[in-house]
Each structure stands twice: as C-alpha cells, then as structure tokens.
Write a protein that holds these residues in place. Structure first.
Motif, PDB file in Angstrom:
ATOM      1  N   ASN A 104      47.988  36.605  47.427  1.00 26.42           N
ATOM      2  CA  ASN A 104      48.419  36.386  46.824  1.00 26.42           C
ATOM      3  C   ASN A 104      48.933  36.362  45.310  1.00 26.42           C
ATOM      4  O   ASN A 104      49.940  35.760  44.694  1.00 26.42           O
ATOM      5  CB  ASN A 104      48.930  34.088  46.864  1.00 26.42           C
ATOM      6  N   LYS A 117      45.385  30.134  44.851  1.00 25.28           N
ATOM      7  CA  LYS A 117      46.086  30.378  45.283  1.00 25.28           C
ATOM      8  C   LYS A 117      46.388  31.051  46.651  1.00 25.28           C
ATOM      9  O   LYS A 117      47.102  31.847  47.315  1.00 25.28           O
ATOM     10  CB  LYS A 117      46.905  31.729  44.477  1.00 25.28           C
ATOM     11  N   HIS A 139      47.407  28.123  49.480  1.00 23.67           N
ATOM     12  CA  HIS A 139      47.465  27.917  48.105  1.00 23.67           C
ATOM     13  C   HIS A 139      46.108  27.217  47.499  1.00 23.67           C
ATOM     14  O   HIS A 139      46.289  26.494  47.041  1.00 23.67           O
ATOM     15  CB  HIS A 139      48.781  27.601  47.769  1.00 23.67           C
TER      16      HIS A 139
END
Length: 411
Positions: A385, A345, A358
């Motif tokens: 994230n 992520k 990501h």
C-alpha cells in the motif's frame, strides 16, 4: 506489466503442445548409456537456422558447455540445433572438459551436416566428472528428430536429473494476421536459485524476430519468470535458457516499435511462467507449490524482491509443508527483504483469507486457513500500500525428502 496482462486475453494455451509445435522444429531423445536405462541425450532441431538468444547462470564457475554455446552464438547469433546430455554436468573439468564440449559440438555438426557454430551444447548432472565421450558419440548417431509429441517427450525425459516429471508448455496468438506459436521444455528440481541455477529451459518459436530483439524480450521475460523461482537458494554452474526463432510464421519482423510487440512479450512470458511454476512445483521432495504475489510496492523490482524473499524463506516453506498457519513468518520475511515498506500499512492474505489489514490482525478461522494450506497450491498475497509496483515469485515447501535426496545425490 499491466500491458502484458491486457495482451494475455488474446493468448491461448496449446494443449499437449511442446517445442515441436511451432513450425519447423523437431526433437529427439535417446539412451546413450550415461545413465543405467533412461534417456540421457537429446536434441532440438530447426529445419532452418534460427535467430537465437540465451541467458546463463550467474555462478562464476560456468561449465564448459556454456562456454561452447556462447562461442556458437557469437558468430551469427543463430542456432539450428541444441544438444543436451544429462548424468554429467561437465563442470569444473578444466581443459579436458572444454575440449569434450567442443568435440560434442563437432559430432553433432557432422550428424546433421550443419556448421558447428549453429549448435548449442548443454549438460546437467554431477559436477566434477568427465563426459563418457565414447557413449556420447554413439548416442548422437541414434538421434532422429521428429515433429511429434512422442519425440518431444523423449527429449524432455532425456534432460531430467532428480526431476519427477517432464515439463512442457506451449501458447499461441495471432500477430500481423499470422498464427505465432511459442513452445518450451525445461528441467529443474533442486539448486534452483536462478539468476539461474540447475535449471535448463529451451524455447522455440516460429515468430519472425531478430536475435537482438529476441534477446531483449528474453531478458525482460526471464526477470519476471525464471529469476522468480527458488527451491533451496543454491546456484549451480550450468544452467541456461535458450530461445530459437526461425521466422516461419511469416509475421512482419518484431521489434519494440512493432504495434504487437507487447503481445509477443506476453506470449513468451506465458510459456516461461508456466515452465517456471512447474519447476518450482517439482522441487526435490516437494509436495506443494507456493505462489507469492506482492502488490503496492514502490516499483516492480522491489515487489519481485519481496516476493522472492518470502518464497525462499525456510521458515515459510516448512510452515507450508506442515500446514501451519504461521503467517508471522511471512511478515518477518517482508521485514528483512531490504525493500522499502511502511510497517503500518501492510495487508496479508493466505489464499482467500485476509489475515492482516493495514498491519492489524483481523479475525480469521484457524481451521479454514489450515485446511487451505493442505492443498497442493498455497498462495500468499502481500499489499504494501505504498505504490504501484507488483511482482510474483514461486517456490515449494521444504520436506524431509529434500534432505534424503541431497544426502545421497551421487549414490
């Protein structure tokens, strides 16, 4: 930290401000002969005893001046003068070094006709050498503190070692309808791995705040500023941050329950963050400041740990020095930081250029990123994230000159 960001909108920088900008503070620097020709002793003086707080190096070999300063603050948690010498750290000097530090405090007390326990003593320079006490005594007699920009600069010069530039900062705000000012001065170039290290920072404010609450504020701010810089990973024996608050702004006493407490924290943090970045930029042999921002961590502490791991990586530092867009060194540092991450992520950007989203590489211009890395400021942004935590850290590139400076530090 979000509240601090919001309060920053009401805080402004005082151009050319310094430790003498808050009401009731004066400073001086002089040449005592500890160095060949440059200023080597200085004093910051408050017209009245000021509520004070300090934090110190975590090195277990704490220098004699730290012992003396702790002794002073234990009495009433007030200071009226901070005396500093450069050229000699007075560290690892045993009973003689401790006696010399106490004697220095006594001479300063006599000079300014104030109680000894209202004086902090600080030293920076070579470890394991004794102070030249005849020169210290004569130098103290030369100190004539004034509330001028010139006198504050003379003090700032007096505390330098391998620094290339002086470091001053000053911000102001309004609390309880009163203008409150915080000013600061610092030195530090190498051995900057605080919690803290060869770094001295002295902060003055005319805010009305008790020593207890000032210490609370200082600890919080230090964790987000001075403890988030690194140059070479070494931790020295002397270094200290001292804050003096003389209350001459006449605001209502500040405490965590005060409605504008967060504004004061933001004010103090503005000064300390500004000084921290100047210290990092002036790292020995440095040509660039590195700033790392970490977002989306599980908490702020983890974010700060990752940011400091990245900025402290020798491979990252050398890549920045060489303007090499080797972002793999950044992701590598994230991975060994011991903080919680999800390897699937992670977003990474070099300055304005997204490199990874990501955990997938996105197209970018190697030339544009390389050109960006040639500037004096390099920013890395990492978003994990996985949470709301965020933190920042500052450092500098690692250059050939760093080795040259430290290979001949005593010669």
């Amino acid at each position: 930290m979000q509240a601090v960001k919001e309060e920053n909108q009401e805080i402004s920088e005082v151009k050319n401000g310094s430790v003498v900008t808050p009401k009731g503070f004066r400073a001086a620097g002089a040449h005592a002969g500890l160095r060949y020709s440059k200023n080597d002793i200085g004093v910051i003086f408050s017209d009245i005893p000021a509520n004070s707080a300090a934090v110190y190096t975590t090195n277990r070999f704490q220098a004699a001046p730290i012992t003396v300063t702790k002794d002073s603050l234990e009495k009433e948690q007030k200071l009226q003068a901070i005396f500093v010498n450069s050229a000699c750290a007075n560290a690892c000097t045993g009973k003689r070094g401790l006696a010399d530090a106490y004697q220095t405090r006594s001479w300063v007390a006599e000079k300014f006709n104030i109680p000894e326990h209202f004086i902090a003593v600080s030293s920076t320079g070579v470890i394991g050498e004794y102070l030249q006490m005849d020169k210290i005594q004569k130098g103290i007699s030369l100190l004539d503190p004034k509330a001028t920009s010139e006198s504050s600069e003379e003090f700032a010069k007096a505390i330098l070692t391998t620094d290339l530039v002086t470091k001053r900062s000053c911000f102001k705000t309004v609390i309880d309808g009163k203008e409150v000012v915080v000013g600061g001065v610092a030195k530090g170039s190498g051995m900057i791995e605080p919690n803290m290290a060869t770094m001295l920072a002295f902060v003055t404010t005319d805010a009305n705040i008790s020593s207890e609450h000032l210490h609370t504020a200082l600890k919080e701010v230090t964790n987000h500023t001075f403890n988030q810089i690194t140059v070479d990973g070494d931790t020295s024996t002397n270094d200290t941050v001292v804050v003096m608050a003389n209350g001459l702004a006449n605001n209502a006493p500040l405490s965590p329950s005060h409605p504008e407490w967060k504004k004061f924290i933001a004010l103090l943090q503005s000064v300390c963050a500004n000084l921290a970045k100047k210290i990092a930029r002036d790292g020995e042999g440095a040509t660039k400041l590195i700033e790392v921002q970490v977002l989306g961590a599980t908490n702020d502490e983890e974010a700060r740990a990752i940011a400091k791991t990245i900025v402290g990586s020798n491979l990252v530092k050398t890549a920045v020095f060489g303007a090499d867009a080797n972002w793999g060194r950044v992701i590598c540092a994230v991975g060994y930081s011991n903080a919680k991450i999800d390897p699937e992520k992670i977003d990474i950007a070099v300055g304005p250029y997204p490199i990874m989203i990501h955990s997938e590489v996105v197209p970018y211009s190697e030339k544009e990123v390389t050109d960006y890395l040639k500037s004096e400021l390099t920013k890395f942004t990492v978003n994990l994230n996985i949470g709301e935590g965020h933190g920042m850290a500052w450092g500098c590139d690692l250059t050939y000159d760093y080795v040259k400076i430290n290979a001949s530090y005593r010669t």
